[in-house]
Motif scaffolding. Structure first.
Motif, PDB file in Angstrom:
ATOM      1  N   LYS A  73       1.251  -1.524  -0.058  1.00 37.38           N
ATOM      2  CA  LYS A  73      -0.134  -0.514   0.242  1.00 37.38           C
ATOM      3  C   LYS A  73       0.896   1.005   0.270  1.00 37.38           C
ATOM      4  O   LYS A  73       0.095   2.477  -0.393  1.00 37.38           O
TER       5      LYS A  73
ATOM      6  N   ASP B   5       0.119  -1.487  -6.696  1.00 36.04           N
ATOM      7  CA  ASP B   5      -0.751  -0.746  -5.613  1.00 36.04           C
ATOM      8  C   ASP B   5      -1.777  -1.977  -5.725  1.00 36.04           C
ATOM      9  O   ASP B   5      -2.747  -2.039  -5.439  1.00 36.04           O
TER      10      ASP B   5
ATOM     11  N   GLU C 296      -5.106  -1.553  -3.707  1.00 37.43           N
ATOM     12  CA  GLU C 296      -5.611  -1.600  -3.766  1.00 37.43           C
ATOM     13  C   GLU C 296      -6.293  -1.622  -5.037  1.00 37.43           C
ATOM     14  O   GLU C 296      -8.011  -1.127  -5.094  1.00 37.43           O
TER      15      GLU C 296
ATOM     16  N   GLY D 112      -6.577  -1.173   0.816  1.00 37.36           N
ATOM     17  CA  GLY D 112      -5.910  -2.104   0.061  1.00 37.36           C
ATOM     18  C   GLY D 112      -5.533  -3.396   1.108  1.00 37.36           C
ATOM     19  O   GLY D 112      -5.025  -4.419   0.276  1.00 37.36           O
TER      20      GLY D 112
END
Length: 547
Positions: free
Chosen positions: A297, A329, A331, A358
């Protein structure tokens, strides 16, 4: 009694004072001397523990539970000397100590001032353990001229005057910018930086100059003349392909010899550089490449996972392969299928972190690795997410979650597989914590022992059933789900010695799937790769050969 080397910086920050300090420490070791390295940071935080990784990079944790600057990781990786809580201090910690003493009446009602009370506290810190080593290297954070750093510069000036002549030297690291328009290497910024340093009473003995390329002799002579240092004490620090070239590169430039000359140590013991020659050989003569996806994250700043990146490099060196890491990432997977992003990687690593952002993406990454039989290493939160994934998709606990994300929910809407640790054993005492305690320094921090199951994958990797690793977390996997999870293939293969806290999980019938509650990356070194990272990269290498 130790000799002291104070490392300061000028012109701009992030030039590599920590790396230069660590490399110098390793070179002094190569000549048979014992060393200890320290970092003095001018920021007002008591420690980096509650700072965002975007602010200051990763938080490095010592065996004795100190949350410190990431430069201490460089110190350990290059020297093998385990850092202690007395090896890192900030202005915040210094001022906090001074104010505590004032409240207790230790100063007998005197007016408390920066000089002498704050500077004396800094000097006392520098002196800790001075009889234990031959050389004490102290790096001052920031750059000369920073207003917040002035008490530290004044303290080391005083300290050098308090000690016998020849027991302290100053090494100053600056930048020599190359101006493309004129085709010139400019020495003026370094001259001004040294002038600023001299204006507060400190004269550098050794000048280390960062540059993109070689420094011509003409510029070296100019720097020596205008900065009042010996010509052979002007050391070039060129950009390197790998930080692990630094000891050999600095030795070729004569840094260690310049330091010993400044202390008038003659004849100087000859260095044994075989360790670093082997490290260099393993880096530049790799026999293959593996691709590792790091799903985290804080991917916008690689320093947030500095120790993990280095530990992967060490694992590659152990297997003579180059590790190509790609930061993804987490997310992204909250809203997209991870397969297009993760296919083609030979291994997946999910690191630690704090907060809910995340986490669903990390859970999907763990699921992808488990189902596709891709080697997986989950560290801290990465282990917890792997357990939640297994609880949801294997053990039938569809609403499995963590109190870290859901404890503030208005109504119970999850089954807490991961809970806030309220009590644990540390040494011979019990530590208690509450959810609403202050955040700073209240986690399970530092080295703790673990017992590994005989015949488990991790026992094979470590070659032992008793280990000690460093922790930094507030939440733990709940053992009440252990039987249920183990029936579906997720084994609790490492536990705390009292059997209460899960330390390691692994998946049966999988090439390599291990989650650890601790941070193994903090103990990995280029000349002694951590066994988990070495075997993780080996598994990735084996997968790469099958593709």
């Amino acid at each position: 009694m130790a000799r002291f080397i104070f490392i300061t910086g000028g012109v701009v920050s992030s030039l590599g004072k920590g790396l230069a300090s660590a490399a110098l420490g390793s070179l002094l070791q190569a000549r048979g001397f014992s060393v200890r390295l320290r970092k003095l940071d001018p920021y007002l935080n008591v420690d980096p523990g509650t700072m965002s990784p975007f602010e200051h990079g990763e938080v490095f944790v010592t065996d004795d539970g100190a949350e410190t600057d990431l430069d201490l990781g460089h110190y350990e990786r290059f020297t093998g000397v385990s850092a202690r809580n007395t090896d890192s201090v900030s202005s915040g910690r210094i001022y906090s100590t001074v104010l505590e003493k004032e409240r207790r009446g230790d100063y007998l009602g005197k007016t408390i001032q920066v000089i002498p009370h704050v500077t004396n506290e800094i000097k006392d810190f520098i002196s800790i353990g001075e009889d234990e080593v031959d050389f004490m290297l102290c790096e001052i954070g920031g750059t000369v001229g920073d207003i917040e750093g002035l008490p530290f510069f004044e303290a080391i000036r005083q300290f050098s005057q308090d000690k016998p002549r020849g027991q302290c030297i100053f090494m100053h690291l600056t930048l020599l910018p190359f101006v493309k328009a004129s085709g010139e290497l400019k020495t003026k910024p370094t001259q001004h930086s040294v002038k600023e340093l001299r204006s507060i009473g400190i004269a550098p003995d050794v000048l280390v100059c960062r540059s993109e390329g070689p420094i011509p002799q003409k510029e070296r002579d100019k720097l020596a003349l205008f900065c009042n240092v010996r010509p052979d004490s002007v050391i070039a620090a060129q950009d390197l392909k790998s930080i692990y070239e630094a000891p050999l590169a600095y030795h070729r430039e004569g840094l260690d010899q310049a330091v010993l000359d400044a202390f008038d140590i003659s004849p100087a013991p000859k260095p044994d550089l075989s360790r670093w020659e082997d490290v260099s050989d393993r880096i530049f003569n790799a026999e293959g490449e593996v691709k590792v996806a790091i799903v985290g994250k804080y991917t916008q700043l690689e320093d947030a996972y500095k120790s993990i990146a280095e530990a992967l490099t060490h694992g590659g060196m152990a297997n003579r392969v180059k590790v190509k890491s790609e930061w993804i990432d987490a997310e992204i997977f909250d809203r997209e299928d991870p397969a297009p992003y993760l296919e083609g990687f030979h291994a997946i690593l999910v690191p630690g972190g704090f907060g809910e952002r995340g986490t669903e993406g990390k859970i999907k990454a763990a699921q992808f690795a488990r189902e596709r039989k891709i080697p997986y290493l989950g560290i801290c939160l990465g282990m917890q997410m792997a357990v939640i994934e297994a609880a949801r998709n294997l053990a039938g606990v569809a609403d499995a979650g963590s109190e870290e994300f859901d404890h503030e929910a208005g109504e119970k809407r999850f089954t807490p597989v991961v809970y806030h640790l309220k009590e644990w054993v540390q040494g011979n005492s019990t530590v208690a914590r509450k959810v609403d305690d202050d955040k700073g320094g209240t986690m399970r921090l530092g080295a703790y022992s673990a017992t590994l199951s005989k015949g488990s994958k991790v026992a094979e990797v470590y070659g032992s059933t008793a280990i000690e690793e460093r922790h930094r977390h507030r939440y733990e996997v709940d053992t009440k789900f252990r039987k249920q999870l183990e029936e579906h293939g997720l084994c609790f293969s490492g536990m705390s010695p009292d059997g209460r806290l899960p330390e390691i999980v692994e998946v049966k019938d999988h090439p390599w799937f291990i989650g650890v509650q601790f941070h193994p990356e903090l103990k990995s070194k280029p000349f002694a790769p951590h066994p988990l990272f070495a075997d993780f990269v080996r598994a990735a290498r084996d997968i790469s050969r099958l593709v």
